[in-house]
Design a protein around this motif. Structure first.
Motif, PDB file in Angstrom:
ATOM      1  N   GLY A 130       0.791  -1.217   0.000  1.00  0.00           N
ATOM      2  CA  GLY A 130       0.000   0.000   0.000  1.00  0.00           C
ATOM      3  C   GLY A 130       0.827   1.272   0.000  1.00  0.00           C
ATOM      4  O   GLY A 130       0.297   2.369   0.061  1.00  0.00           O
ATOM      5  N   THR A 131       2.151   1.127  -0.056  1.00  0.00           N
ATOM      6  CA  THR A 131       3.050   2.276  -0.045  1.00  0.00           C
ATOM      7  C   THR A 131       3.636   2.461  -1.438  1.00  0.00           C
ATOM      8  O   THR A 131       3.969   1.491  -2.109  1.00  0.00           O
ATOM      9  N   ILE A 132       3.790   3.693  -1.831  1.00  0.00           N
ATOM     10  CA  ILE A 132       4.384   3.985  -3.134  1.00  0.00           C
ATOM     11  C   ILE A 132       5.910   3.968  -2.982  1.00  0.00           C
ATOM     12  O   ILE A 132       6.469   4.743  -2.206  1.00  0.00           O
ATOM     13  N   ALA A 133       6.561   3.109  -3.731  1.00  0.00           N
ATOM     14  CA  ALA A 133       8.014   2.970  -3.632  1.00  0.00           C
ATOM     15  C   ALA A 133       8.740   4.237  -4.084  1.00  0.00           C
ATOM     16  O   ALA A 133       9.839   4.521  -3.602  1.00  0.00           O
ATOM     17  N   ASP A 134       8.136   5.002  -4.993  1.00  0.00           N
ATOM     18  CA  ASP A 134       8.799   6.202  -5.513  1.00  0.00           C
ATOM     19  C   ASP A 134       9.210   7.156  -4.398  1.00  0.00           C
ATOM     20  O   ASP A 134      10.310   7.710  -4.424  1.00  0.00           O
ATOM     21  N   SER A 135       8.343   7.365  -3.413  1.00  0.00           N
ATOM     22  CA  SER A 135       8.681   8.303  -2.333  1.00  0.00           C
ATOM     23  C   SER A 135       9.863   7.794  -1.510  1.00  0.00           C
ATOM     24  O   SER A 135      10.731   8.568  -1.111  1.00  0.00           O
ATOM     25  N   TYR A 136       9.908   6.477  -1.254  1.00  0.00           N
ATOM     26  CA  TYR A 136      11.052   5.896  -0.551  1.00  0.00           C
ATOM     27  C   TYR A 136      12.325   6.100  -1.373  1.00  0.00           C
ATOM     28  O   TYR A 136      13.354   6.542  -0.866  1.00  0.00           O
ATOM     29  N   LEU A 137      12.261   5.742  -2.642  1.00  0.00           N
ATOM     30  CA  LEU A 137      13.409   5.808  -3.534  1.00  0.00           C
ATOM     31  C   LEU A 137      13.959   7.236  -3.625  1.00  0.00           C
ATOM     32  O   LEU A 137      15.164   7.457  -3.487  1.00  0.00           O
ATOM     33  N   LEU A 138      13.075   8.188  -3.826  1.00  0.00           N
ATOM     34  CA  LEU A 138      13.508   9.580  -3.968  1.00  0.00           C
ATOM     35  C   LEU A 138      14.041  10.150  -2.661  1.00  0.00           C
ATOM     36  O   LEU A 138      14.989  10.943  -2.667  1.00  0.00           O
TER      37      LEU A 138
END
Length: 191
Positions: A130-138
């Motif tokens: 349910g978490t967007i990986a993009d925000s973690y990655l960025l």
């Protein structure tokens, strides 16, 4: 490390001179303590084990796994990791929660994905469901000032992460005639 070796070398020359030449006995009072101190400095420097800072580079695992034949493949990620290591980078991979399902038909956590990739678990992250990986990655890229290997342009995130527009921040790649390529990186020569 050079200074302690040089001091040790000069101190040992002083000891040799004091022992071999008559009339220089008093030089031992200075040369021996200097040689011992230089040896201790050299030993501390040798055992400190200072390593070079890692040259971090992040991989958008959920994007890169599709690079070959537009189907998710763990081998593609392994090849990209090997390529980056040949270029003296320290790769880390971040996946969407569903990556394991796409690659193996079942959920796979950080530990399992790291094992498949030949990386330590601290270099692989499968984001929570349910978490967007993009925000973690960025965010990780910002925190470590690291580029990201991906073909995603993250246009939806440009306002929150303006640094992604900087040259070299997002490294595109893929396969041409069966060979891996990454923008701005030379093809490695076989060892």
């Amino acid at each position: 490390m050079v200074v302690p070796v040089l001091l040790l070398f000069l101190s040992l020359i002083g000891v040799a001179v004091a022992l071999l030449l008559p009339g220089y006995d008093a030089l031992l009072l200075l040369a021996v303590p200097c040689a011992i101190a230089a040896f201790i400095l050299w030993l501390r420097a040798a055992l400190s084990g200072k390593k070079a800072e890692p040259n971090w580079i992040l991989i958008d695992g959920s994007n890169v796994m599709y690079w070959r034949d537009n189907t998710p493949q763990i081998e593609t990620l392994r090849e990209v990791i090997a390529y980056l290591k040949q270029h003296r980078h320290t790769p880390a991979v971040i996946f969407d929660a569903n990556a394991g399902y796409l690659l193996a038909g079942k959920y796979q956590d950080d530990h399992i994905m790291a094992k498949h990739l030949g990386l330590t678990e601290d270099r692989v992250l499968v984001v929570p469901k349910g978490t967007i990986a993009d925000s973690y990655l960025l965010t990780v890229a910002r925190d470590f000032d690291a580029p990201i290997v991906t073909n995603d342009r993250y246009r939806d995130w440009a306002d929150d992460y303006p640094e992604i527009a900087a040259p070299g921040r997002l490294i595109r790649g893929g396969y041409r005639d069966g060979a891996l390529w990454l923008d701005g990186m030379k093809t490695p020569t076989p060892a």
